[in-house]
Design an enzyme around this catalytic site. Sequence first.
Site, mmCIF file in Angstrom:
data_model
loop_
_atom_site.group_PDB
_atom_site.id
_atom_site.type_symbol
_atom_site.label_atom_id
_atom_site.label_comp_id
_atom_site.label_asym_id
_atom_site.label_seq_id
_atom_site.Cartn_x
_atom_site.Cartn_y
_atom_site.Cartn_z
ATOM 1 N N ASP A 127 41.317 58.423 44.544
ATOM 2 C CA ASP A 127 41.776 57.671 45.704
ATOM 3 C C ASP A 127 42.324 58.558 46.823
ATOM 4 O O ASP A 127 43.251 58.163 47.532
ATOM 5 C CB ASP A 127 42.857 56.667 45.241
ATOM 6 C CG ASP A 127 43.239 55.677 46.330
ATOM 7 O OD1 ASP A 127 42.388 55.375 47.170
ATOM 8 O OD2 ASP A 127 44.397 55.216 46.328
ATOM 9 N N CYS A 183 33.143 35.957 40.601
ATOM 10 C CA CYS A 183 34.139 35.229 41.391
ATOM 11 C C CYS A 183 33.682 33.796 41.651
ATOM 12 O O CYS A 183 34.499 32.910 41.888
ATOM 13 C CB CYS A 183 34.390 35.938 42.722
ATOM 14 S SG CYS A 183 35.281 37.501 42.567
ATOM 15 N N CYS A 186 35.368 30.751 43.808
ATOM 16 C CA CYS A 186 36.831 30.894 43.857
ATOM 17 C C CYS A 186 37.264 31.643 45.119
ATOM 18 O O CYS A 186 36.691 32.676 45.468
ATOM 19 C CB CYS A 186 37.329 31.632 42.616
ATOM 20 S SG CYS A 186 39.123 31.884 42.581
ATOM 21 N N CYS A 189 42.312 34.345 45.959
ATOM 22 C CA CYS A 189 42.878 35.572 46.520
ATOM 23 C C CYS A 189 42.979 35.479 48.038
ATOM 24 O O CYS A 189 43.992 35.865 48.634
ATOM 25 C CB CYS A 189 42.066 36.789 46.098
ATOM 26 S SG CYS A 189 40.338 36.780 46.626
ATOM 27 N N CYS A 193 46.756 35.331 50.307
ATOM 28 C CA CYS A 193 47.211 36.426 51.167
ATOM 29 C C CYS A 193 48.248 35.895 52.164
ATOM 30 O O CYS A 193 47.936 35.021 52.979
ATOM 31 C CB CYS A 193 46.034 37.051 51.907
ATOM 32 S SG CYS A 193 46.514 38.416 52.993
ATOM 33 N N CYS A 208 47.611 43.583 56.821
ATOM 34 C CA CYS A 208 47.866 43.784 55.389
ATOM 35 C C CYS A 208 49.282 44.295 55.145
ATOM 36 O O CYS A 208 49.714 45.292 55.748
ATOM 37 C CB CYS A 208 46.847 44.769 54.836
ATOM 38 S SG CYS A 208 47.065 45.156 53.089
ATOM 39 N N CYS A 235 51.809 45.066 48.042
ATOM 40 C CA CYS A 235 51.707 43.618 47.858
ATOM 41 C C CYS A 235 50.692 43.332 46.760
ATOM 42 O O CYS A 235 49.607 43.902 46.744
ATOM 43 C CB CYS A 235 51.264 42.957 49.162
ATOM 44 S SG CYS A 235 51.048 41.164 49.067
ATOM 45 N N CYS A 238 47.225 38.929 46.198
ATOM 46 C CA CYS A 238 45.837 38.574 45.889
ATOM 47 C C CYS A 238 45.521 38.783 44.417
ATOM 48 O O CYS A 238 44.731 38.037 43.822
ATOM 49 C CB CYS A 238 44.867 39.347 46.781
ATOM 50 S SG CYS A 238 44.864 41.139 46.539
#
Length: 305
Positions: A127, A183, A186, A189, A193, A208, A235, A238
Amino acid sequence: MNLINLSVAARRLGFDACGVAPVDVLTGEKEALLRWIEKGFHAGMGYMARNVEKRENPALLVEGARSVIVTLTNYYTPRQQEKSVPVVARYAYGKDYHIVLKERLFRLLAFLKEMSGRDVRGRCFVDSAPVFEHEWARRAGLGWIGRNTLLVNPRLGSYCFIGVIISDLEFSSYSQPEERDFCGTCRRCVEACPTGALSPHEVNANLCISYNTIEQKGEIPLAVKEKMGQRFFGCDACQEACPWNGKAVLHHVGEFQPNEWLMRMNREDWLELDEATFETRFKDSPLSRPGLEQIKRNLSQPPLL
């Protein structure tokens, strides 16, 4: 190189899942990234607009690259901070995952060199480099990319760190990419938010909470501040709303055990903290990235609910 031997070695090193994909040029992902940047959704993350060609083509990161090895490491814990204290995302409860995963990836790369009997050319990424981690994880059969843009593994959910090794090793067989999207219809998420930063498969970083509390160097926009609640670092909204995380199980990584100071410090404790104490309590913590001054900025006003 044998895929089974790789998987066994990865599990012995503590990874929860491992797969491998053949190197390819990710033109579609590059074009999607450029459209996202053109909208200005990368906010102040100028680095997202750099080295786009390297994101597209792993061979520009590792000469002669033939394989992309991807690992998942579960970090979920059902434990939560004490009530009424400032909230951080679960991934920041313990030691910085960059440090933990890099050490394990280096050991996995050393195993690959030993097994192959030659000097393998390879690099480890966690990352912090121009790599399409989520797409490579999908191609390595480790899950699908959910509507919140996170990788979702059918066994582990989305509370997982992704580690990548790009190497010049060729495998006798490769993992089957996950072509399905579980998913379905759905949208939990997206609806969960707090700031409306999410649309299906896209995040507007300007809105965000994670971006604004960790990477935003200026003042947090009032529209975001009003929706942050008790959050001051990251956060999980989601992820908490995702049905697949109902299957999440406790991680087994000692370094990710919650920092006890973090779990109980109230707002006043944070605002009164000095740099020396912060360094002592949160050395090698993800919270060291923004630093104490920015943390206090995030807490400088009472939360707006």
